[in-house]
Design a protein around this motif. Structure first.
Motif, PDB file in Angstrom:
ATOM      1  N   GLU A   1     -37.588  21.090  -5.363  1.00 32.87           N
ATOM      2  CA  GLU A   1     -38.387  20.092  -4.653  1.00 32.87           C
ATOM      3  C   GLU A   1     -37.542  19.191  -3.769  1.00 32.87           C
ATOM      4  O   GLU A   1     -37.962  18.798  -2.699  1.00 32.87           O
ATOM      5  N   VAL A   2     -36.319  18.856  -4.228  1.00 31.50           N
ATOM      6  CA  VAL A   2     -35.523  17.912  -3.446  1.00 31.50           C
ATOM      7  C   VAL A   2     -34.035  18.233  -3.561  1.00 31.50           C
ATOM      8  O   VAL A   2     -33.553  18.608  -4.621  1.00 31.50           O
ATOM      9  N   ASP A   3     -33.349  18.116  -2.450  1.00 32.08           N
ATOM     10  CA  ASP A   3     -31.893  18.258  -2.410  1.00 32.08           C
ATOM     11  C   ASP A   3     -31.325  16.859  -2.262  1.00 32.08           C
ATOM     12  O   ASP A   3     -31.390  16.269  -1.186  1.00 32.08           O
ATOM     13  N   ASP A   4     -30.806  16.332  -3.381  1.00 35.12           N
ATOM     14  CA  ASP A   4     -30.252  14.978  -3.370  1.00 35.12           C
ATOM     15  C   ASP A   4     -28.724  15.079  -3.266  1.00 35.12           C
ATOM     16  O   ASP A   4     -28.176  15.126  -2.166  1.00 35.12           O
TER      17      ASP A   4
ATOM     18  N   LEU B   1     -38.099  38.026  -2.842  1.00 38.29           N
ATOM     19  CA  LEU B   1     -38.463  37.366  -4.090  1.00 38.29           C
ATOM     20  C   LEU B   1     -38.005  35.919  -4.070  1.00 38.29           C
ATOM     21  O   LEU B   1     -37.153  35.527  -3.272  1.00 38.29           O
ATOM     22  N   MET B   2     -38.617  35.134  -4.959  1.00 37.19           N
ATOM     23  CA  MET B   2     -38.255  33.724  -5.040  1.00 37.19           C
ATOM     24  C   MET B   2     -37.691  33.416  -6.426  1.00 37.19           C
ATOM     25  O   MET B   2     -38.144  33.971  -7.420  1.00 37.19           O
ATOM     26  N   VAL B   3     -36.720  32.528  -6.450  1.00 32.07           N
ATOM     27  CA  VAL B   3     -36.217  31.992  -7.721  1.00 32.07           C
ATOM     28  C   VAL B   3     -36.516  30.498  -7.699  1.00 32.07           C
ATOM     29  O   VAL B   3     -35.972  29.761  -6.869  1.00 32.07           O
ATOM     30  N   LEU B   4     -37.419  30.067  -8.574  1.00 30.98           N
ATOM     31  CA  LEU B   4     -37.833  28.662  -8.598  1.00 30.98           C
ATOM     32  C   LEU B   4     -36.988  27.900  -9.608  1.00 30.98           C
ATOM     33  O   LEU B   4     -36.804  28.364 -10.737  1.00 30.98           O
ATOM     34  N   ILE B   5     -36.487  26.752  -9.184  1.00 32.56           N
ATOM     35  CA  ILE B   5     -35.728  25.914 -10.118  1.00 32.56           C
ATOM     36  C   ILE B   5     -36.727  25.021 -10.853  1.00 32.56           C
ATOM     37  O   ILE B   5     -37.422  24.211 -10.256  1.00 32.56           O
TER      38      ILE B   5
ATOM     39  N   ILE C   1     -44.022  23.874  -8.712  1.00 31.80           N
ATOM     40  CA  ILE C   1     -45.263  23.695  -7.932  1.00 31.80           C
ATOM     41  C   ILE C   1     -45.012  24.018  -6.444  1.00 31.80           C
ATOM     42  O   ILE C   1     -45.777  24.793  -5.860  1.00 31.80           O
ATOM     43  N   PRO C   2     -43.920  23.514  -5.833  1.00 33.33           N
ATOM     44  CA  PRO C   2     -43.663  23.933  -4.452  1.00 33.33           C
ATOM     45  C   PRO C   2     -43.544  25.454  -4.310  1.00 33.33           C
ATOM     46  O   PRO C   2     -44.059  26.037  -3.360  1.00 33.33           O
TER      47      PRO C   2
ATOM     48  N   TYR D   1     -43.060  12.207  -6.839  1.00 27.92           N
ATOM     49  CA  TYR D   1     -43.910  13.376  -6.582  1.00 27.92           C
ATOM     50  C   TYR D   1     -45.239  13.245  -7.323  1.00 27.92           C
ATOM     51  O   TYR D   1     -45.294  12.659  -8.413  1.00 27.92           O
ATOM     52  N   PRO D   2     -46.298  13.782  -6.748  1.00 28.28           N
ATOM     53  CA  PRO D   2     -47.620  13.615  -7.377  1.00 28.28           C
ATOM     54  C   PRO D   2     -47.682  14.191  -8.785  1.00 28.28           C
ATOM     55  O   PRO D   2     -48.365  13.639  -9.646  1.00 28.28           O
ATOM     56  N   TRP D   3     -46.948  15.295  -9.034  1.00 27.31           N
ATOM     57  CA  TRP D   3     -47.016  15.922 -10.360  1.00 27.31           C
ATOM     58  C   TRP D   3     -46.295  15.107 -11.426  1.00 27.31           C
ATOM     59  O   TRP D   3     -46.404  15.414 -12.600  1.00 27.31           O
TER      60      TRP D   3
END
Ligand code: 5GP
Length: 263
Positions: A135-138, A37-41, A47-48, A239-241
């Protein structure tokens, strides 16, 4: 091909660039980790994560000739955005939860002998291979927070089970995927299992592909696998979005590609 710099010093990946990066990364992640399973932040990981979902399908248990999506959960974390009620000065320094996985969903596997109906266990983290997506790890603050909190939730759920119940569930494993990882000094800490061989640079598989040693502690594999679609320097990524004018975004991206001698 690395994302080229635009004239204003920003990186502007297009939807297509991101889709292709995720496609290539997913092939590696599927072979290396094969998440349950995925957990989206939310919101950057949504979108990713949605694109990633298309590449991580599995044969259905009910009809193995068909592929089904893996369950997906969203958590809302805010670091840079202003959150109502937040004290000025804490913005950008601490992470705030704006949405989380429900307790009920987390405890969905309390009785492992009960077969959970297919597609109805989206929230059950216990015993699963969990892929956290952003999307990004800053500075890594957000990822550290998400991992720690999910880990603690799983620990708590496991500790509420009987020894017999615990023995019946496989070890819970964590991995994370970001489209872009900035090569900078990270404030947040993650116990990365594959520190020097995460995929990066066009989602290509790492040269050194040794499997990390997994140590299970109280039903959870200690540490986290880390995957990045592309490593970048410290530039701002537009990002495009986030764009209010996608045609202009794509035009600037195409200009940068041309200047960099890319097709
Ligand atoms: P971290 O906690 O790793 O410092 O930052 C994570 C969050 O900060 C990301 O999910 C994203 O929302 C935001 N962020 C950090 N760097 C960038 C960037 O270069 N571009 C954009 N659009 N967001 C960024």
């Amino acid at each position: 091909m690395p994302t080229p710099l635009c004239a204003d010093g920003k990186l502007r990946p297009t939807y297509e660039d991101i889709h292709k990066l995720i496609d290539r990364s997913a092939a590696y992640i599927k072979a290396d980790f094969d998440p349950d399973l995925m957990v989206l932040i939310s919101g950057g990981g949504l979108i990713p994560g949605r694109i990633m979902r298309s590449f991580l399908k599995r044969p259905s248990e009910l009809d193995p000739t068909r592929l089904r999506n893996i369950p997906t959960q969203a958590i809302g974390l805010s670091l840079y955005e202003e959150v109502a009620g937040m004290v000025e000065g804490s913005i950008g320094k601490s992470v705030t939860r704006t949405q989380w996985i429900s307790e009920k969903a987390l405890l969905g596997h309390k009785d492992p002998s009960k077969k959970v109906e297919e597609g109805k266990d989206a929230g059950g983290l216990v015993g699963k291979k969990i892929l956290i997506v952003d999307e990004v790890d800053d500075s890594r603050t957000t990822l550290q927070y998400a991992y720690q909190e999910l880990y603690n939730d799983v620990r708590q759920a496991l500790s509420s089970m009987s020894e017999q119940e615990r023995a019946a569930v496989p070890a819970t494993k964590f991995a994370c995927f970001v489209v872009h990882n900035k090569r900078n000094i990270k404030k947040g800490k993650l116990p990365i299992l594959n520190e020097n061989n995460h995929i990066a640079g066009d989602g290509a598989a790492p040269a050194n592909n040794n499997q990390p040693v997994e140590r299970i502690e109280n039903g959870i594999v200690e540490g986290i696998r880390y995957y990045a679609g592309e490593d970048t320097e410290n530039e701002w990524i537009a990002y495009p979005w986030e764009s209010e004018d996608i045609t202009e975004h794509n035009r600037l991206a195409a200009d940068a590609r041309k200047k960099a001698g890319q097709k």
